[in-house]
Design a protein around this motif. Structure first.
Motif, PDB file in Angstrom:
ATOM      1  N   ILE A 161      -1.849  10.217 -19.328  1.00 10.61           N
ATOM      2  CA  ILE A 161      -2.907  11.140 -18.902  1.00 10.61           C
ATOM      3  C   ILE A 161      -3.939  10.452 -18.011  1.00 10.61           C
ATOM      4  O   ILE A 161      -4.376  10.992 -17.001  1.00 10.61           O
ATOM      5  CB  ILE A 161      -3.632  11.733 -20.149  1.00 10.61           C
ATOM      6  N   ASP A 162      -4.332   9.242 -18.381  1.00  7.88           N
ATOM      7  CA  ASP A 162      -5.437   8.520 -17.754  1.00  7.88           C
ATOM      8  C   ASP A 162      -4.932   7.578 -16.663  1.00  7.88           C
ATOM      9  O   ASP A 162      -4.288   6.570 -16.960  1.00  7.88           O
ATOM     10  CB  ASP A 162      -6.185   7.726 -18.827  1.00  7.88           C
ATOM     11  N   PRO A 163      -5.241   7.863 -15.397  1.00  5.67           N
ATOM     12  CA  PRO A 163      -4.727   7.023 -14.314  1.00  5.67           C
ATOM     13  C   PRO A 163      -5.241   5.582 -14.343  1.00  5.67           C
ATOM     14  O   PRO A 163      -4.598   4.697 -13.778  1.00  5.67           O
ATOM     15  CB  PRO A 163      -5.188   7.749 -13.044  1.00  5.67           C
ATOM     16  N   ALA A 164      -6.345   5.328 -15.025  1.00  2.00           N
ATOM     17  CA  ALA A 164      -6.821   3.948 -15.158  1.00  2.00           C
ATOM     18  C   ALA A 164      -5.811   3.117 -15.941  1.00  2.00           C
ATOM     19  O   ALA A 164      -5.692   1.909 -15.742  1.00  2.00           O
ATOM     20  CB  ALA A 164      -8.188   3.913 -15.840  1.00  2.00           C
ATOM     21  N   VAL A 165      -5.054   3.759 -16.825  1.00  2.00           N
ATOM     22  CA  VAL A 165      -4.002   3.078 -17.589  1.00  2.00           C
ATOM     23  C   VAL A 165      -2.665   3.183 -16.848  1.00  2.00           C
ATOM     24  O   VAL A 165      -1.972   2.180 -16.661  1.00  2.00           O
ATOM     25  CB  VAL A 165      -3.873   3.667 -19.014  1.00  2.00           C
ATOM     26  N   THR A 166      -2.315   4.380 -16.407  1.00  2.00           N
ATOM     27  CA  THR A 166      -1.010   4.593 -15.763  1.00  2.00           C
ATOM     28  C   THR A 166      -0.823   3.701 -14.541  1.00  2.00           C
ATOM     29  O   THR A 166       0.285   3.220 -14.275  1.00  2.00           O
ATOM     30  CB  THR A 166      -0.825   6.068 -15.355  1.00  2.00           C
ATOM     31  N   SER A 167      -1.900   3.460 -13.815  1.00  2.00           N
ATOM     32  CA  SER A 167      -1.808   2.635 -12.606  1.00  2.00           C
ATOM     33  C   SER A 167      -1.496   1.174 -12.918  1.00  2.00           C
ATOM     34  O   SER A 167      -1.159   0.406 -12.017  1.00  2.00           O
ATOM     35  CB  SER A 167      -3.094   2.735 -11.787  1.00  2.00           C
TER      36      SER A 167
ATOM     37  N   PHE B  27       1.079   0.348 -14.764  1.00  2.00           N
ATOM     38  CA  PHE B  27       2.533   0.204 -14.919  1.00  2.00           C
ATOM     39  C   PHE B  27       3.362   1.162 -14.057  1.00  2.00           C
ATOM     40  O   PHE B  27       4.587   1.068 -14.053  1.00  2.00           O
ATOM     41  CB  PHE B  27       2.942   0.359 -16.402  1.00  2.00           C
ATOM     42  N   TRP B  28       2.721   2.074 -13.289  1.00  5.99           N
ATOM     43  CA  TRP B  28       3.505   3.041 -12.530  1.00  5.99           C
ATOM     44  C   TRP B  28       2.998   3.204 -11.110  1.00  5.99           C
ATOM     45  O   TRP B  28       3.358   2.450 -10.230  1.00  5.99           O
ATOM     46  CB  TRP B  28       3.526   4.374 -13.269  1.00  5.99           C
ATOM     47  N   PHE B  29       2.170   4.199 -10.853  1.00  8.62           N
ATOM     48  CA  PHE B  29       1.638   4.403  -9.506  1.00  8.62           C
ATOM     49  C   PHE B  29       0.404   3.528  -9.310  1.00  8.62           C
ATOM     50  O   PHE B  29      -0.142   2.992 -10.270  1.00  8.62           O
ATOM     51  CB  PHE B  29       1.306   5.883  -9.253  1.00  8.62           C
ATOM     52  N   THR B  30      -0.036   3.384  -8.053  1.00  5.74           N
ATOM     53  CA  THR B  30      -1.190   2.518  -7.786  1.00  5.74           C
ATOM     54  C   THR B  30      -2.506   3.284  -7.726  1.00  5.74           C
ATOM     55  O   THR B  30      -3.565   2.688  -7.909  1.00  5.74           O
ATOM     56  CB  THR B  30      -1.012   1.751  -6.460  1.00  5.74           C
ATOM     57  N   LYS B  31      -2.441   4.596  -7.484  1.00  8.10           N
ATOM     58  CA  LYS B  31      -3.670   5.365  -7.297  1.00  8.10           C
ATOM     59  C   LYS B  31      -3.420   6.821  -7.665  1.00  8.10           C
ATOM     60  O   LYS B  31      -2.331   7.345  -7.428  1.00  8.10           O
ATOM     61  CB  LYS B  31      -4.087   5.254  -5.830  1.00  8.10           C
ATOM     62  N   SER B  32      -4.456   7.470  -8.219  1.00  8.53           N
ATOM     63  CA  SER B  32      -4.372   8.888  -8.562  1.00  8.53           C
ATOM     64  C   SER B  32      -5.698   9.552  -8.244  1.00  8.53           C
ATOM     65  O   SER B  32      -6.755   8.930  -8.369  1.00  8.53           O
ATOM     66  CB  SER B  32      -4.063   9.061 -10.057  1.00  8.53           C
ATOM     67  N   SER B  33      -5.638  10.821  -7.878  1.00  3.52           N
ATOM     68  CA  SER B  33      -6.867  11.563  -7.591  1.00  3.52           C
ATOM     69  C   SER B  33      -7.590  12.002  -8.858  1.00  3.52           C
ATOM     70  O   SER B  33      -8.698  12.520  -8.788  1.00  3.52           O
ATOM     71  CB  SER B  33      -6.565  12.774  -6.703  1.00  3.52           C
TER      72      SER B  33
ATOM     73  N   LYS C 137      -3.949  21.801 -13.276  1.00  2.00           N
ATOM     74  CA  LYS C 137      -4.506  21.089 -12.122  1.00  2.00           C
ATOM     75  C   LYS C 137      -3.417  20.283 -11.421  1.00  2.00           C
ATOM     76  O   LYS C 137      -2.463  19.821 -12.036  1.00  2.00           O
ATOM     77  CB  LYS C 137      -5.607  20.121 -12.565  1.00  2.00           C
ATOM     78  N   THR C 138      -3.605  20.102 -10.119  1.00  6.72           N
ATOM     79  CA  THR C 138      -2.720  19.259  -9.327  1.00  6.72           C
ATOM     80  C   THR C 138      -3.464  17.988  -8.961  1.00  6.72           C
ATOM     81  O   THR C 138      -4.613  18.044  -8.523  1.00  6.72           O
ATOM     82  CB  THR C 138      -2.266  19.996  -8.048  1.00  6.72           C
ATOM     83  N   VAL C 139      -2.821  16.856  -9.167  1.00  6.15           N
ATOM     84  CA  VAL C 139      -3.374  15.562  -8.761  1.00  6.15           C
ATOM     85  C   VAL C 139      -2.406  14.913  -7.784  1.00  6.15           C
ATOM     86  O   VAL C 139      -1.223  15.274  -7.729  1.00  6.15           O
ATOM     87  CB  VAL C 139      -3.636  14.616  -9.959  1.00  6.15           C
ATOM     88  N   LYS C 140      -2.909  13.970  -7.040  1.00  4.98           N
ATOM     89  CA  LYS C 140      -2.086  13.228  -6.092  1.00  4.98           C
ATOM     90  C   LYS C 140      -1.865  11.826  -6.634  1.00  4.98           C
ATOM     91  O   LYS C 140      -2.828  11.118  -6.951  1.00  4.98           O
ATOM     92  CB  LYS C 140      -2.781  13.149  -4.734  1.00  4.98           C
ATOM     93  N   TRP C 141      -0.598  11.437  -6.782  1.00  4.48           N
ATOM     94  CA  TRP C 141      -0.234  10.082  -7.176  1.00  4.48           C
ATOM     95  C   TRP C 141       0.221   9.335  -5.926  1.00  4.48           C
ATOM     96  O   TRP C 141       0.969   9.886  -5.103  1.00  4.48           O
ATOM     97  CB  TRP C 141       0.909  10.087  -8.175  1.00  4.48           C
ATOM     98  N   GLU C 142      -0.195   8.076  -5.818  1.00  5.35           N
ATOM     99  CA  GLU C 142       0.172   7.265  -4.659  1.00  5.35           C
ATOM    100  C   GLU C 142       0.807   5.953  -5.100  1.00  5.35           C
ATOM    101  O   GLU C 142       0.404   5.367  -6.105  1.00  5.35           O
ATOM    102  CB  GLU C 142      -1.064   6.946  -3.817  1.00  5.35           C
ATOM    103  N   TRP C 143       1.779   5.532  -4.327  1.00  3.73           N
ATOM    104  CA  TRP C 143       2.385   4.216  -4.436  1.00  3.73           C
ATOM    105  C   TRP C 143       2.060   3.535  -3.113  1.00  3.73           C
ATOM    106  O   TRP C 143       2.826   3.603  -2.146  1.00  3.73           O
ATOM    107  CB  TRP C 143       3.892   4.331  -4.673  1.00  3.73           C
ATOM    108  N   GLU C 144       0.895   2.903  -3.075  1.00  5.95           N
ATOM    109  CA  GLU C 144       0.364   2.379  -1.821  1.00  5.95           C
ATOM    110  C   GLU C 144       1.276   1.333  -1.185  1.00  5.95           C
ATOM    111  O   GLU C 144       1.345   1.239   0.042  1.00  5.95           O
ATOM    112  CB  GLU C 144      -1.040   1.810  -2.051  1.00  5.95           C
ATOM    113  N   MET C 145       1.979   0.546  -1.981  1.00  3.79           N
ATOM    114  CA  MET C 145       2.856  -0.490  -1.442  1.00  3.79           C
ATOM    115  C   MET C 145       4.006   0.089  -0.641  1.00  3.79           C
ATOM    116  O   MET C 145       4.584  -0.586   0.202  1.00  3.79           O
ATOM    117  CB  MET C 145       3.375  -1.407  -2.566  1.00  3.79           C
ATOM    118  N   TYR C 146       4.349   1.357  -0.892  1.00  8.19           N
ATOM    119  CA  TYR C 146       5.435   2.008  -0.168  1.00  8.19           C
ATOM    120  C   TYR C 146       4.928   3.035   0.847  1.00  8.19           C
ATOM    121  O   TYR C 146       5.726   3.630   1.580  1.00  8.19           O
ATOM    122  CB  TYR C 146       6.401   2.696  -1.136  1.00  8.19           C
ATOM    123  N   GLY C 147       3.618   3.308   0.834  1.00  5.89           N
ATOM    124  CA  GLY C 147       3.065   4.315   1.729  1.00  5.89           C
ATOM    125  C   GLY C 147       3.538   5.716   1.403  1.00  5.89           C
ATOM    126  O   GLY C 147       3.688   6.553   2.287  1.00  5.89           O
TER     127      GLY C 147
END
Length: 152
Positions: free
Chosen positions: A25-31, A33-39, A46-56
């Motif tokens: 649930i909490d992107p401070a934790v999920t980031s 081990f998974w994605f690098t950034k979340s809105s 609600k819709t959030v945006k997940w980003e994997w910045e290393m892959y663009g």
């Protein structure tokens, strides 16, 4: 759901269900081990945006259902599929996590490729989750999965 292929990955996590549930649930934790950034955090409707910045790359994630400490149901990807995260406490300090991905609108080789890729991807996510929550180690599994296409 019975007539459609289902990707399933699972892992025992030696942490209480509340902590494991929060990790998704909490992107401070999920980031870690998974994605690098979340809105923002996952919230019902609600819709959030997940980003994997290393892959663009990024994706929009819609949360369709949350049952506290039991289930998170999301919809995301291109083409969009359903991803359910199921949490079962086995003891006060252990949680069994199952990720199910279904609703594929593909066929033939495209479907087979998606099933293989998503099975491997969600297994990697659970491996990273286990290392982070149980041992406080960030393995960088997602970043290291495709080093030849990492953005500089």
């Amino acid at each position: 759901m019975a007539d459609t292929p289902i990707v399933e990955a699972q892992m025992l996590i030696r942490k209480p269900v509340k902590e494991v549930f929060r990790a998704f649930i909490d992107p401070a934790v999920t980031s870690k081990f998974w994605f690098t950034k979340s809105s923002g955090p996952l919230e019902l409707g609600k819709t959030v945006k997940w980003e994997w910045e290393m892959y663009g790359v990024s994706t929009n994630v819609l949360t369709n259902k949350i049952v506290q400490d039991k289930l998170i149901s999301t919809e995301w990807g291109e083409p969009a599929t359903i991803v359910d995260y199921e949490f079962t406490p086995l003891t006060d300090d252990t949680t069994y996590v199952v990720i199910k991905n279904y609703g594929f609108n593909l066929s033939g080789d495209d479907l087979i490729k998606a099933l293989i890729d998503n099975t491997g991807g969600f297994t990697t996510v659970l491996d990273g989750l286990k290392a982070y929550l149980e041992h406080n180690v960030q393995l960088n599994l997602i970043a290291d999965k495709f080093p030849h296409i990492t953005q500089k």
